[in-house]
Design a protein around this motif. Structure first.
Motif, PDB file in Angstrom:
ATOM      1  N   THR A 759     -12.285  -9.453  10.489  1.00  0.00           N
ATOM      2  CA  THR A 759     -11.314  -9.510  11.564  1.00  0.00           C
ATOM      3  C   THR A 759     -10.785 -10.928  11.753  1.00  0.00           C
ATOM      4  O   THR A 759     -10.001 -11.191  12.655  1.00  0.00           O
ATOM      5  N   GLY A 760     -11.254 -11.836  10.922  1.00  0.00           N
ATOM      6  CA  GLY A 760     -10.731 -13.200  10.937  1.00  0.00           C
ATOM      7  C   GLY A 760     -11.197 -14.012  12.119  1.00  0.00           C
ATOM      8  O   GLY A 760     -10.537 -14.959  12.537  1.00  0.00           O
ATOM      9  N   GLN A 761     -12.367 -13.663  12.706  1.00  0.00           N
ATOM     10  CA  GLN A 761     -12.839 -14.403  13.873  1.00  0.00           C
ATOM     11  C   GLN A 761     -14.062 -15.266  13.567  1.00  0.00           C
ATOM     12  O   GLN A 761     -14.764 -15.685  14.475  1.00  0.00           O
ATOM     13  N   LEU A 762     -14.357 -15.481  12.303  1.00  0.00           N
ATOM     14  CA  LEU A 762     -15.612 -16.181  11.992  1.00  0.00           C
ATOM     15  C   LEU A 762     -15.523 -17.660  12.360  1.00  0.00           C
ATOM     16  O   LEU A 762     -14.854 -18.436  11.715  1.00  0.00           O
ATOM     17  N   GLU A 763     -16.225 -17.998  13.429  1.00  0.00           N
ATOM     18  CA  GLU A 763     -16.321 -19.394  13.846  1.00  0.00           C
ATOM     19  C   GLU A 763     -17.564 -19.988  13.179  1.00  0.00           C
ATOM     20  O   GLU A 763     -18.542 -19.274  12.971  1.00  0.00           O
TER      21      GLU A 763
END
Lengths: 797, 63
Positions: A759-763
């Motif tokens: 989901t492209g949220q990897l912090e």
């Protein structure tokens, strides 16, 4: 007094004091030897030895002439580690090191002889390194001194031929580098976890980030090097092992993080990167458990002597290196010495103990002209032999030229981790590509971000840790109960075992106890009593065990007693005389061939009968076999004749293939054929099983005393717990299921991580939390569950 | 705030000193045998006790 002493234990070695006990200084000793050691210690102010631990000593038993070869400077020179300017250093292997008292006394050797400068014990390896001045002291004197106090060093041909290999400490360095970098990177990345918009933080974050980069560089280049090498090798041989996704993950982490800080996209994943490598290396370190005091690589060299006594053309005795012995030489073999080559007995009475070779503990009597095989140990007097071959060409030693001894069993074996690695890599790559494809269509700017995030989060740290920790812990548990495995790979192969092959003598039978059966005319009480009295005076092992059997008879006073080494004993009172010993000695003329060890008796020169010594089978064998019956194929191979077929058949309540008269090569070939049907475990003991042990997938050597000797193998099992073998095999299988469950658990973490990634949220902070969390929970899960399944072992042992 | 550079330099050099100490100790073989030193450490104390005890005994004898 006698009665009271019979029940007390030796002050020095703790053995029960028998008939030969000695009293000295208000203390009781089981034998003269122990008393002498006590005397040496007490006169040199070393009584503290006995304060440290009770009855810590070992009873000394050695022959000084055994070390005459240490007068030969060439031999001494090759044994020494350092020899310059009058100072010599040697590292000696001392099998009897076992407690803190041993360490203490061996490190205070300088009190016994002032020429000894220092000595340092390495307890796990049972070694002592001694530095001494050689002006007034020699290596031979050192060895004799050590032997006198019960710490006889084991000097073997192996010490003589071995090249000093440097210790490989690279894993420790790598672990150090990774740990150092991990700690520092964690500290430096901490500020950015919380307040990203803070003014000062913004000001200095560039410095912090490049410092982290600097710390990570050695981790990627040096500490993680093995993973890249292994992945490269795997890919080249078209194998997707577990190191492929690991290497891919490490590389992606590093490149992505560098790009991130270069273009100020973010703080990068250096914390996860260093942590990942550190945890992986910890797993590797844990797996590397070795039993330093055991050797799994031993061949005949580790118990053959370094030198023998040769009689040269001028009829003089000389000590020569064993490799210089040629066919046709005449050698002298003394009591307790090992026959190094195949030879013919010239004269003397030979009683050969072949227990190293066959596991048969009772000595075989040989006469002049008989053939003697290498590997036997002479008991009794001095014999003279003529050699037939050189050392390396003897019957037994030839076995080692077989190619199986140079084969590495682990290399051709696919571990469970590597097996999952293939599917895992394919799955991760396809998820990464699909996710990237989706984002390429939806928001092209994020596609590369998502692609790398998937590779990062799916890096199988937890999967790679599952097997090392499960198997490593199991290895330690096994070791605690007396089953020593060479490595974790052996444990995995053991779980896949399809058939188990047992050797008979020394493996299924025990050499500790013997069943003694009397055959012949019954002895009168007077005769039995005289027999006991006669035996009491003798030190021969057969006499001792027979003496124990005749407990209930009285002891008389002997008028005359004679012992002829290698033949027998004669005891005489005024009315009676008794002869005990070999058939020839008592006057029994060749009725039966000496197939089994027996002690013959004659009274007043009339032959009465014989005590035959029979091997006893270990207790619980029938249970062991019935437990294993349904799980694996069972076979028995024996080098002996068929005499025991029936006894064995009755013992094991179901029919089972048994093969007798098997030569060492036959056993090897048998195992090889059986391997077509699956993994084979070979359980054996003597050197004659060495070939089969090397050929089998899991070679288990049985040892009565794990410190003494066992042939090259993958595992060493204490003979006393052989009946529990089925438990260990079950545990090996259960360990594999634990690993599988750990895989499931770590896949759950991966799914959570992948949600953030696709989901492209990897912090970075998510990765930095998820990665150690998954690794640590896997370590906890595997450790707890291995201890849980092994709890039965504790109750039963 | 540029003091942070000094602090960073100090902290990292301290860390590196310890790292070098670790590498040297591994190289010297201090990690090869992790068990014996733990036992040996206890002896020295006992030995000192014993010799001082002896000294005391000697003293009391002479007195």
């Amino acid at each position: 007094m006698q009665v009271c002493m019979e029940h007390s234990n030796c002050y020095h070695c703790g053995d029960p004091c028998g008939a030969r006990s000695v009293e000295f200084d208000e203390k009781v000793f089981c034998c003269q030897g122990c008393k002498v050691v006590y005397e040496i210690f007490s006169t040199n102010g070393l009584e503290y030895y006995y304060d440290l631990e009770d009855a810590a000593g070992t009873s000394p038993d050695f022959k000084p002439q055994k070390y005459e070869y240490l007068d030969n400077p060439d031999i001494v020179d090759r044994l020494l580690e350092f020899n310059e300017e009058g100072i010599q250093v040697i590292e000696l292997h001392i099998p009897s090191i076992h407690c803190s008292s041993c360490i203490w006394v061996l490190e205070n050797l300088n009190r016994l002889n002032s020429s000894i400068k220092s000595s340092q014990v390495d307890f796990p390896r049972k070694k002592v390194r001694v530095t001494f001045e050689n002006s007034e002291f020699t290596l031979k004197q050192l060895v004799v001194l050590l032997s006198k106090i019960g710490y006889e060093p084991a000097l073997s041909l192996e010490d003589f031929t071995r090249k000093k290999s440097p210790v490989d400490r690279s894993l420790l360095y790598k672990l150090g580098v990774a740990g150092f970098a991990f700690g520092n990177v964690m500290l430096l990345s901490f500020p950015e976890y919380f307040e990203v918009q803070e003014f000062w933080l913004d000001q200095y974050k560039i410095v912090f980030r490049w410092l982290m980069f600097a710390f990570s560089l050695p981790v990627v280049v040096y500490a993680a090097r093995d993973y890249f090498i292994s992945a490269y090798k795997g890919l080249r041989s078209r194998l997707l092992n577990i190191d492929v996704p690991i290497a891919l993950g490490v590389l992606t982490l590093f490149v992505r993080s560098t790009v991130d800080i270069l273009f100020d996209f973010g703080s990068g994943f250096f914390d996860s990167l260093t942590g990942l490598v550190f945890f992986l290396l910890v797993g590797k370190f844990f797996q590397q458990k070795t039993y330093a005091f055991l050797s799994f690589e031993r061949d005949y060299k580790s118990y053959f002597p370094i030198a023998v006594t040769r009689i040269n053309a001028n009829k003089e005795e000389e000590n020569v290196e064993i490799y210089k012995v040629k066919a046709g030489d005449t050698l002298l073999i003394r009591n307790q010495e090992i026959i190094p080559v195949d030879c013919v007995l010239n004269h003397g009475d030979a009683q050969i103990d072949y227990s190293f070779v066959t596991g048969e503990s009772q000595a075989v009597v040989k006469k002049a002209g008989d053939m003697l095989y290498a590997g036997g140990k002479q008991l009794g007097g001095i014999v003279e032999v003529e050699t037939l071959k050189s050392v390396s060409q003897s019957y037994l030693t030839q076995l080692w030229s077989n190619a199986v001894f140079s084969k590495n069993k682990a290399s051709g074996f696919q571990t469970i981790t590597d097996a999952i690695g293939k599917r895992f890599t394919l799955a991760v790559l396809s998820i990464a590509i699909i996710a990237a494809g989706f984002w390429l269509w939806y928001d092209p700017g994020k596609a590369l971000n998502v692609f790398t995030a998937v590779l990062i989060i799916a890096c199988p740290c937890a999967i790679a840790l599952a097997a090392p920790f499960t198997l490593g812990n199991m290895l330690r548990i096994f070791g605690k109960y007396g089953f020593y495995l060479k490595d974790t790979n052996t444990l995995e192969r053991m779980a896949q075992t399809a058939s188990v092959v047992f050797d008979k003598t020394g493996t299924l039978t025990t050499s500790d106890e013997n069943q003694i059966v009397y055959e012949g005319m019954e002895l009168t009480p007077e005769e039995a009593s005289l027999l006991k009295t006669t035996l009491r005076a003798s030190n021969h092992p057969l006499s001792r065990s027979l003496y124990q059997l005749l407990q209930e008879y009285d002891i008389q006073t002997l008028d005359e007693f004679t012992e002829e080494a290698g033949k027998g004993l004669e005891g005489r009172t005024d009315q009676q005389s008794i002869k005990v010993g070999s058939a020839g000695f008592v006057g029994e003329k060749g009725t039966k061939k000496p197939v089994e060890t027996a002690v013959h008796i004659s009274s007043n020169n009339v032959y009465k009968g014989r005590f035959a010594f029979k091997n006893t089978y270990r207790e619980g064998l029938s249970q062991l076999f019935s437990r294993l019956k349904d799980k694996v194929g069972l076979y028995i191979l024996s080098g002996d004749n068929e005499g025991e077929r029936q006894t064995l058949g009755q013992l094991i309540s179901f029919p089972l293939p048994m093969f007798f008269d098997q030569k060492p090569e036959d056993k090897l070939v048998f195992v090889k054929d059986l391997q077509e049907k699956g993994k084979v475990m070979m359980v054996g003991d003597g050197l004659n099983d060495a070939g089969a042990l090397a050929q089998s997938d899991v070679g288990v050597a049985i040892a009565e005393n794990v410190n003494v000797f066992s042939p090259a193998s993958d595992a060493i099992l204490d003979g006393k717990i052989i009946t529990h073998l089925w438990r260990f095999m079950d545990l090996a299988k259960q360990s594999i299921s634990i690993i599988k469950w750990s895989f499931v658990l770590s896949l759950c973490y991966n799914v959570i991580g992948l949600y953030f990634a696709v989901t492209g949220q990897l912090e970075p902070v998510v990765a930095a939390i998820l990665m150690p969390l998954s690794s640590i929970s896997i370590v906890v899960f595997t450790t707890v569950s291995t201890n849980f399944i092994a709890r039965n072992l504790r109750i039963k042992s | 705030m540029s003091v942070i550079y000094v602090l960073l330099a100090i902290s990292i050099s301290v860390a590196i000193v310890f790292f070098i100490a670790f590498v040297i100790s591994v190289r010297q073989g201090q990690y090869d045998d992790a068990y014996t030193p733990s036992v040996r450490m206890l002896f020295e104390d006992e030995l000192v006790d014993q010799s001082s005890e002896n000294n005391n005994q000697n003293k009391s004898q002479t007195e």
